[in-house]
Design a protein around this motif. Structure first.
Motif, PDB file in Angstrom:
ATOM      1  N   GLU A  76       1.075  -4.761  11.196  1.00 20.19           N
ATOM      2  CA  GLU A  76       1.605  -5.529  10.076  1.00 20.19           C
ATOM      3  C   GLU A  76       2.483  -4.635   9.214  1.00 20.19           C
ATOM      4  O   GLU A  76       2.141  -3.492   8.923  1.00 20.19           O
ATOM      5  N   ASP A  77       3.627  -5.184   8.808  1.00 27.35           N
ATOM      6  CA  ASP A  77       4.582  -4.432   8.011  1.00 27.35           C
ATOM      7  C   ASP A  77       4.372  -4.777   6.543  1.00 27.35           C
ATOM      8  O   ASP A  77       4.659  -5.879   6.113  1.00 27.35           O
ATOM      9  N   LEU A  78       3.869  -3.815   5.781  1.00 30.26           N
ATOM     10  CA  LEU A  78       3.545  -4.077   4.379  1.00 30.26           C
ATOM     11  C   LEU A  78       4.665  -3.577   3.471  1.00 30.26           C
ATOM     12  O   LEU A  78       5.178  -2.487   3.664  1.00 30.26           O
ATOM     13  N   VAL A  79       5.013  -4.407   2.497  1.00 26.72           N
ATOM     14  CA  VAL A  79       5.893  -3.940   1.427  1.00 26.72           C
ATOM     15  C   VAL A  79       5.105  -4.079   0.137  1.00 26.72           C
ATOM     16  O   VAL A  79       4.725  -5.186  -0.238  1.00 26.72           O
ATOM     17  N   PRO A  80       4.814  -2.936  -0.531  1.00 24.62           N
ATOM     18  CA  PRO A  80       3.937  -3.022  -1.711  1.00 24.62           C
ATOM     19  C   PRO A  80       4.517  -3.926  -2.786  1.00 24.62           C
ATOM     20  O   PRO A  80       5.733  -4.044  -2.944  1.00 24.62           O
ATOM     21  N   GLU A  81       3.588  -4.539  -3.537  1.00 23.32           N
ATOM     22  CA  GLU A  81       3.960  -5.478  -4.593  1.00 23.32           C
ATOM     23  C   GLU A  81       4.879  -4.838  -5.628  1.00 23.32           C
ATOM     24  O   GLU A  81       5.888  -5.409  -6.023  1.00 23.32           O
ATOM     25  N   ARG A  82       4.561  -3.604  -6.036  1.00 28.19           N
ATOM     26  CA  ARG A  82       5.294  -2.990  -7.142  1.00 28.19           C
ATOM     27  C   ARG A  82       6.451  -2.121  -6.655  1.00 28.19           C
ATOM     28  O   ARG A  82       6.984  -1.308  -7.404  1.00 28.19           O
ATOM     29  N   SER A  83       6.810  -2.267  -5.393  1.00 24.44           N
ATOM     30  CA  SER A  83       7.875  -1.396  -4.886  1.00 24.44           C
ATOM     31  C   SER A  83       9.237  -1.987  -5.206  1.00 24.44           C
ATOM     32  O   SER A  83       9.378  -3.146  -5.557  1.00 24.44           O
ATOM     33  N   GLY A 152       6.528   2.763  -5.731  1.00 29.27           N
ATOM     34  CA  GLY A 152       5.925   2.278  -6.958  1.00 29.27           C
ATOM     35  C   GLY A 152       4.479   2.705  -7.094  1.00 29.27           C
ATOM     36  O   GLY A 152       3.630   1.943  -7.506  1.00 29.27           O
ATOM     37  N   SER A 153       4.177   3.939  -6.717  1.00 27.98           N
ATOM     38  CA  SER A 153       2.809   4.418  -6.676  1.00 27.98           C
ATOM     39  C   SER A 153       2.815   5.909  -7.022  1.00 27.98           C
ATOM     40  O   SER A 153       3.835   6.574  -6.858  1.00 27.98           O
ATOM     41  N   LYS A 154       1.679   6.413  -7.529  1.00 23.87           N
ATOM     42  CA  LYS A 154       1.681   7.772  -8.077  1.00 23.87           C
ATOM     43  C   LYS A 154       1.856   8.880  -7.028  1.00 23.87           C
ATOM     44  O   LYS A 154       2.753   9.707  -7.130  1.00 23.87           O
TER      45      LYS A 154
END
Lengths: 405, 196
Positions: A76-83, A152-154
């Protein structure tokens, strides 16, 4: 348009066809060698760590990386919500494309005749030659940097900030060692670099740049290039123990595969560039039969040796701490390479001047070292004279990272 | 048809494509809502200009354009944008502000006038080309020779200027650390203790 005899005359359709064939062959060859390289790396490392490694897919597990690639395709190809969606999707390509473009510069063989045309066995031989390597390595910074930021992540962000600082720092040392090769060759073209290294000293020592330049530029180059492509022991960008997965923490499926691909493409390309710049490229003994094949074989063997050295680095060396990394780049590699560049330039003028420059470099280096030491002692003494909090609280233990991957 | 007699069809295609890249990059830079996107559009413009340099036979300039501007300057921009956390949406817009729009119009008119002067004659730059006429193949050697012989003094002065700028930047940042230490000496000396 370059120094390739193919492009000097009138450009016909057959010439365009030859160029397209060269691009496709180079791309496929690089892809297959990446598949093999991943397998070899896993096998060699497991041998060095006394375990078996992949051994299920195909004979000796040789199809393991193909299987992994297919598996990644169907994940599955995920694109983060906050990206940042667009840049998140763009970043992997900014890593892969520079890796391939750099490979097009490498001369993989001699000059051949095909379809009635004469051509060099390399995809492109532009007059700016090796400068394209510098340009592409500065573009590949974007891939890592934007991947980390757009997630969008630390942790990816910390990884990418580290990466860009590291890659920019080591680019200077890399550029200086390339400059010494260019100084000796008198040309930026990779083909000229290779043809200048033909022949031998006294009939048996190869006339390669590693000997003509002294070994120092090569050592600086291999260290700088390892940092530049973020291979261990300089893989602070990924640092699993501290940063989860570094800049590609949020990536999955085929986009992750692209980063993985780019890393191995870079490693192979840089091995090939080292062979080109310091080890005579396709130069080697040539028995008189199968004249076109031998240079390619020598080139492949030399590149494979350097790839093996990278794998060995990974298995043998613990990861550097970040301050050690920066100290090595700025306080060791760049000053040494600056002095050595002067030495190479002086040697081009005359031998005595060259050795005088070596002496001057050593004296100047010692003076500078002493001056820095005196200054450091004075400022330490001044700070110790002030009342310190350390007298009230015991100092915390410095955390030590023993990174072994 | 006049154009076709001056440059060949492949050159024309390359020109159109690179000008399109430059134009899209430039407009995007101005209209992008996030600073990071604006910086990336700037990179796109720089690439288009690099392609134009190659088409003009100035390969060295093209490489330097990518290495220095796209590779170092914009990366530092991005670095600052990411570290300072200004990578949020930028809502400032001066559409509707009559004075600013008028000033922008004057600026555009001035740039067009300068472009017209540069296009019609060489008096603004002094000569058509300092590196000499382009012969077949590379002009890197010609460029190097003129930089290190005829124009050696300006070249060395520029180098000295850059070194002075770097040293100045280091001194300014060190002084700030020293002042912070004067206010809060315990913090620094603690770090010193730990290192030993």
């Amino acid at each position: 348009m370059g120094n390739d005899p193919l492009l000097s005359g009138h450009i016909t359709w057959i010439v365009v066809l030859i160029v397209v064939i060269k691009v496709i062959v180079a791309f496929i060859a690089l892809m297959i060698s990446v598949l093999l390289a991943i397998w070899i790396e896993r096998k060699v490392i497991s041998d060095m760590q006394n375990r078996i490694g992949p051994n299920r897919a195909g004979p000796f597990g040789i199809l393991q990386s193909l299987a992994d690639g297919i598996k990644l395709f169907f994940k599955e190809d995920l694109v983060p919500e906050r990206s940042d969606k667009f840049i998140f999707k763009l970043a992997p390509y900014l890593s892969v494309i520079p890796a391939f473009i750099t490979f097009t510069l490498v001369p993989v063989g001699g000059i051949v005749h095909i379809f009635g045309h004469t051509t060099e066995l390399q995809v492109a031989d532009p007059p700016i030659g090796i400068l394209l390597l510098l340009a592409m390595s500065s573009i590949s910074v974007y891939g890592v940097m934007l991947a980390g930021w757009s997630s969008g992540s630390k942790y990816p962000l910390i990884g990418s900030v580290r990466a860009s600082a590291q890659m920019i720092s080591y680019e200077a040392a890399m550029g200086l060692s390339i400059a010494s090769v260019v100084l000796l060759t008198g040309s930026l073209s990779t083909r000229d670099m290779v043809s200048q290294q033909l022949g031998t000293f006294f009939g048996f020592i190869p006339h390669w740049n590693i000997i003509r330049l002294g070994v120092i530029p090569f050592i600086v180059f291999i260290v700088a290039i390892t940092a530049e492509v973020n291979r261990p022991p300089f893989d602070l960008v990924e640092a699993e123990q501290e940063l989860v997965g570094g800049f590609h923490t949020e990536y999955s499926s085929i986009r992750f595969a692209l980063f993985y691909l780019a890393e191995y493409m870079n490693t192979i390309t840089m091995s090939a560039i080292m062979v080109t710049m310091f080890f005579g490229g396709p130069d080697g003994p040539d028995p008189q039969f199968l004249h076109w094949l031998w240079p390619i074989a020598w080139f492949v063997v030399k590149t494979a040796i350097f790839f093996f050295i990278y794998v060995w680095f990974r298995a043998a060396l613990p990861r550097l701490r970040y301050d050690q990394l920066m100290d090595l780049g700025w306080k060791v590699l760049i000053p040494v390479m600056l002095v050595w560049l002067l030495v190479v330039a002086a040697m081009r003028v005359s031998r005595p001047l060259g050795f005088a420059m070596v002496g001057l470099g050593i004296i100047g280096g010692l003076l500078l070292y002493r001056a820095i030491a005196v200054g450091r002692d004075r400022s330490t003494a001044r700070e110790l004279a002030r009342p310190s909090r350390a007298e009230i609280e015991p100092p915390q233990d410095r955390r030590e990272d023993h990174g072994a991957s | 048809m006049i154009i076709a007699s001056v440059i060949s069809v492949p050159q024309l295609i390359v020109f159109i494509v690179s000008v399109a890249i430059i134009a899209v990059g430039g407009v995007g830079l101005l209209t992008a809502r996030y600073p990071v996107h604006a910086a990336l559009f700037l990179v796109m413009t720089l690439f288009g200009v690099a392609i134009l340099f190659i088409e003009e036979g100035a390969e060295f300039l093209a490489a330097v354009q990518v290495v220095v501007y796209a590779g170092a300057v914009v990366v530092l921009f991005l670095f600052v944008i990411m570290l300072l956390g200004v990578d949020r949406e930028e809502l400032a817009s001066f559409a509707g502000d009559t004075v600013r729009v008028a000033l922008a119009g004057v600026g555009v008119a001035l740039i067009l006038a300068v472009l017209f002067i540069v296009a019609t004659g060489a008096w603004a730059t002094g000569a058509d080309s300092s590196a000499g006429k382009l012969t077949a193949g590379s002009n890197v050697g010609v460029l190097a020779r003129s930089v290190f012989t005829t124009y050696l003094l300006p070249f060395e002065l520029t180098a000295a200027l850059l070194v002075i700028a770097v040293v100045g930047a280091v001194i300014l940042s060190r002084r700030m650390v020293a002042e912070t230490a004067a206010i809060e000496p315990a913090h620094l000396s603690e770090r010193r203790e730990v290192q030993q």
